[in-house]
Enzyme design. Sequence first.
Site, PDB file in Angstrom:
ATOM      1  N   ASP A  85      38.257  41.131  20.030  1.00  0.00           N
ATOM      2  CA  ASP A  85      38.682  41.647  21.362  1.00  0.00           C
ATOM      3  C   ASP A  85      40.144  41.255  21.353  1.00  0.00           C
ATOM      4  O   ASP A  85      40.442  40.015  21.442  1.00  0.00           O
ATOM      5  CB  ASP A  85      38.283  41.084  22.597  1.00  0.00           C
ATOM      6  CG  ASP A  85      38.164  41.597  23.873  1.00  0.00           C
ATOM      7  OD1 ASP A  85      38.535  42.654  23.843  1.00  0.00           O
ATOM      8  OD2 ASP A  85      38.431  40.766  24.894  1.00  0.00           O
ATOM      9  N   HIS A  86      41.070  42.078  21.669  1.00  0.00           N
ATOM     10  CA  HIS A  86      42.643  41.737  21.904  1.00  0.00           C
ATOM     11  C   HIS A  86      43.136  41.170  20.768  1.00  0.00           C
ATOM     12  O   HIS A  86      43.851  40.067  20.901  1.00  0.00           O
ATOM     13  CB  HIS A  86      42.636  40.888  23.264  1.00  0.00           C
ATOM     14  CG  HIS A  86      42.447  41.934  24.537  1.00  0.00           C
ATOM     15  ND1 HIS A  86      43.141  42.507  24.832  1.00  0.00           N
ATOM     16  CD2 HIS A  86      41.377  41.724  25.261  1.00  0.00           C
ATOM     17  CE1 HIS A  86      42.731  43.297  26.038  1.00  0.00           C
ATOM     18  NE2 HIS A  86      41.763  42.406  26.318  1.00  0.00           N
ATOM     19  N   ASP A 107      45.332  45.186  20.159  1.00  0.00           N
ATOM     20  CA  ASP A 107      46.190  45.457  21.280  1.00  0.00           C
ATOM     21  C   ASP A 107      47.436  45.446  20.952  1.00  0.00           C
ATOM     22  O   ASP A 107      48.260  44.362  21.067  1.00  0.00           O
ATOM     23  CB  ASP A 107      45.443  44.548  22.302  1.00  0.00           C
ATOM     24  CG  ASP A 107      46.291  44.449  23.570  1.00  0.00           C
ATOM     25  OD1 ASP A 107      46.980  45.342  23.842  1.00  0.00           O
ATOM     26  OD2 ASP A 107      45.991  43.826  24.396  1.00  0.00           O
ATOM     27  N   HIS A 183      42.252  41.094  34.179  1.00  0.00           N
ATOM     28  CA  HIS A 183      41.363  40.140  33.484  1.00  0.00           C
ATOM     29  C   HIS A 183      41.263  39.118  34.215  1.00  0.00           C
ATOM     30  O   HIS A 183      42.251  38.366  34.922  1.00  0.00           O
ATOM     31  CB  HIS A 183      42.233  39.621  32.016  1.00  0.00           C
ATOM     32  CG  HIS A 183      42.180  40.663  30.957  1.00  0.00           C
ATOM     33  ND1 HIS A 183      43.304  41.310  30.523  1.00  0.00           N
ATOM     34  CD2 HIS A 183      40.975  41.306  30.655  1.00  0.00           C
ATOM     35  CE1 HIS A 183      42.793  42.183  29.585  1.00  0.00           C
ATOM     36  NE2 HIS A 183      41.519  42.117  29.399  1.00  0.00           N
ATOM     37  N   HIS A 211      38.569  47.213  30.638  1.00  0.00           N
ATOM     38  CA  HIS A 211      38.408  45.741  30.476  1.00  0.00           C
ATOM     39  C   HIS A 211      38.381  45.008  31.763  1.00  0.00           C
ATOM     40  O   HIS A 211      38.473  45.699  33.050  1.00  0.00           O
ATOM     41  CB  HIS A 211      39.885  45.277  29.690  1.00  0.00           C
ATOM     42  CG  HIS A 211      39.873  45.531  28.431  1.00  0.00           C
ATOM     43  ND1 HIS A 211      39.959  44.417  27.658  1.00  0.00           N
ATOM     44  CD2 HIS A 211      39.459  46.677  27.569  1.00  0.00           C
ATOM     45  CE1 HIS A 211      39.719  44.845  26.424  1.00  0.00           C
ATOM     46  NE2 HIS A 211      39.422  46.366  26.232  1.00  0.00           N
ATOM     47  N   GLY A 212      38.281  43.780  31.893  1.00  0.00           N
ATOM     48  CA  GLY A 212      38.295  42.971  33.211  1.00  0.00           C
ATOM     49  C   GLY A 212      37.200  43.251  34.129  1.00  0.00           C
ATOM     50  O   GLY A 212      37.068  43.695  35.312  1.00  0.00           O
ATOM     51  N   GLY A 213      35.988  43.204  33.587  1.00  0.00           N
ATOM     52  CA  GLY A 213      34.941  43.570  34.304  1.00  0.00           C
ATOM     53  C   GLY A 213      34.486  42.492  35.354  1.00  0.00           C
ATOM     54  O   GLY A 213      33.941  42.874  36.389  1.00  0.00           O
ATOM     55  N   ASN A 233      34.036  45.201  29.592  1.00  0.00           N
ATOM     56  CA  ASN A 233      34.398  43.768  28.925  1.00  0.00           C
ATOM     57  C   ASN A 233      34.002  42.731  30.009  1.00  0.00           C
ATOM     58  O   ASN A 233      34.476  42.765  31.337  1.00  0.00           O
ATOM     59  CB  ASN A 233      35.654  43.567  28.468  1.00  0.00           C
ATOM     60  CG  ASN A 233      35.826  44.409  27.004  1.00  0.00           C
ATOM     61  OD1 ASN A 233      34.836  44.886  26.536  1.00  0.00           O
ATOM     62  ND2 ASN A 233      36.766  44.156  26.385  1.00  0.00           N
ATOM     63  N   THR A 236      35.088  36.167  32.195  1.00  0.00           N
ATOM     64  CA  THR A 236      35.194  35.057  33.093  1.00  0.00           C
ATOM     65  C   THR A 236      33.955  35.010  33.743  1.00  0.00           C
ATOM     66  O   THR A 236      33.601  33.827  34.035  1.00  0.00           O
ATOM     67  CB  THR A 236      36.250  35.539  34.197  1.00  0.00           C
ATOM     68  OG1 THR A 236      37.415  35.936  33.266  1.00  0.00           O
ATOM     69  CG2 THR A 236      36.687  34.431  34.965  1.00  0.00           C
TER      70      THR A 236
HETATM   71  P1  13P Z   1      37.148  39.367  32.668  1.00  0.00           P
HETATM   72  O1  13P Z   1      37.459  38.064  32.114  1.00  0.00           O
HETATM   73  O2  13P Z   1      37.688  39.634  33.704  1.00  0.00           O
HETATM   74  O3  13P Z   1      35.502  39.784  32.828  1.00  0.00           O
HETATM   75  O4  13P Z   1      37.506  40.505  31.504  1.00  0.00           O
HETATM   76  C1  13P Z   1      37.160  40.454  30.285  1.00  0.00           C
HETATM   77  C2  13P Z   1      37.908  41.011  29.141  1.00  0.00           C
HETATM   78  O5  13P Z   1      38.304  42.322  29.605  1.00  0.00           O
HETATM   79  C3  13P Z   1      38.202  40.818  28.019  1.00  0.00           C
HETATM   80  O6  13P Z   1      38.850  41.780  27.147  1.00  0.00           O
END
Ligand code: 13P
Length: 290
Positions: A85-86, A107, A183, A211-213, A233, A236
């Site tokens: 990831d990234h 990325d 994120h 991303h940033g689920g 994704n 957190t």
């Molecule tokens: P979160 O930490 O907001 O769940 O995002 C995870 C993410 O998008 C990793 O690429």
Amino acid sequence: MAKDIMPLKEYLVDARAGKYALGGFCIWTYAYGKAVADVANKLGLPMLYIIGDAEIGFFGGEKNAVQACRTIASEVDVPVILHADHFRDFESIKRAVDAGFRSVMIDASAYPFEENIERTAEVVEFAHKAGVTVEGELGRIAGYEQHLSVDEEQALQTDPDDAVKFVKDTGIDILAVSIGTVHGLYKFEPHINIPRLKKIAEKVSIPLVMHGGSGTPEDKVAEAVENGITKLNLATDLVKTVGLATARVQQKEGFGYSVANLYAEAYEDLKVYAEHKMRLLAKHKLKEDM
Ligand code: 13P
């Protein structure tokens, strides 16, 4: 029997056709990964892990991360996928592929458009020769610490016409889009831009990624999945679930330190969280399979 981890592409192509999504669950130890895989196994869904540089460090490198996921793959019936990831440059992608990764994200979204295309295309050319799936990103996904105005948010988001060119010129298999998620946990009201997602999905037929689920409103997630999102994704939220559980158990009367006392409830909480998200994301698939 030993089983290998799988490339991601075909699972997300199926997801796009079936209007469902897989959670991309961040993995940082075998044990937490296995807890989540047990849930995927119970539901009959592919187990998709994502891992960034920092988490790879906790495993002691790419090879150990791959090995842990191969071990899990051998312990469950469903396919297991490990997605880098990234990763931000060719060298780190090459290191991951050499270590056995079969799915990667390059990325290069911080670079100007043409340079993003160039850097991403270079990775695609290399990775496809090895049968490795490639995710690219267009538009910027903000960090939770960035408090932006709605106009500023929109300016970072993926442009649908640029997305068409980006996909065509790079040859990527899956596209990460920026539509207002961040994120980390939101420190402000999220504005998830579903109309923009719809425009992208009309023009781009490959699987789309959000991303940033963590903390993203679930009604918006469900709408996004109806409109082309095939991977959400999650990082957190998982760390938070574990953090809260370990803090909670230490407050219990008579708590004594042992690995089981400290972590057993965290595994259970993680399973509850994972099942909830998997059911939300794969609602259409799970119905079909019943
Ligand atoms: P979160 O930490 O907001 O769940 O995002 C995870 C993410 O998008 C990793 O690429």
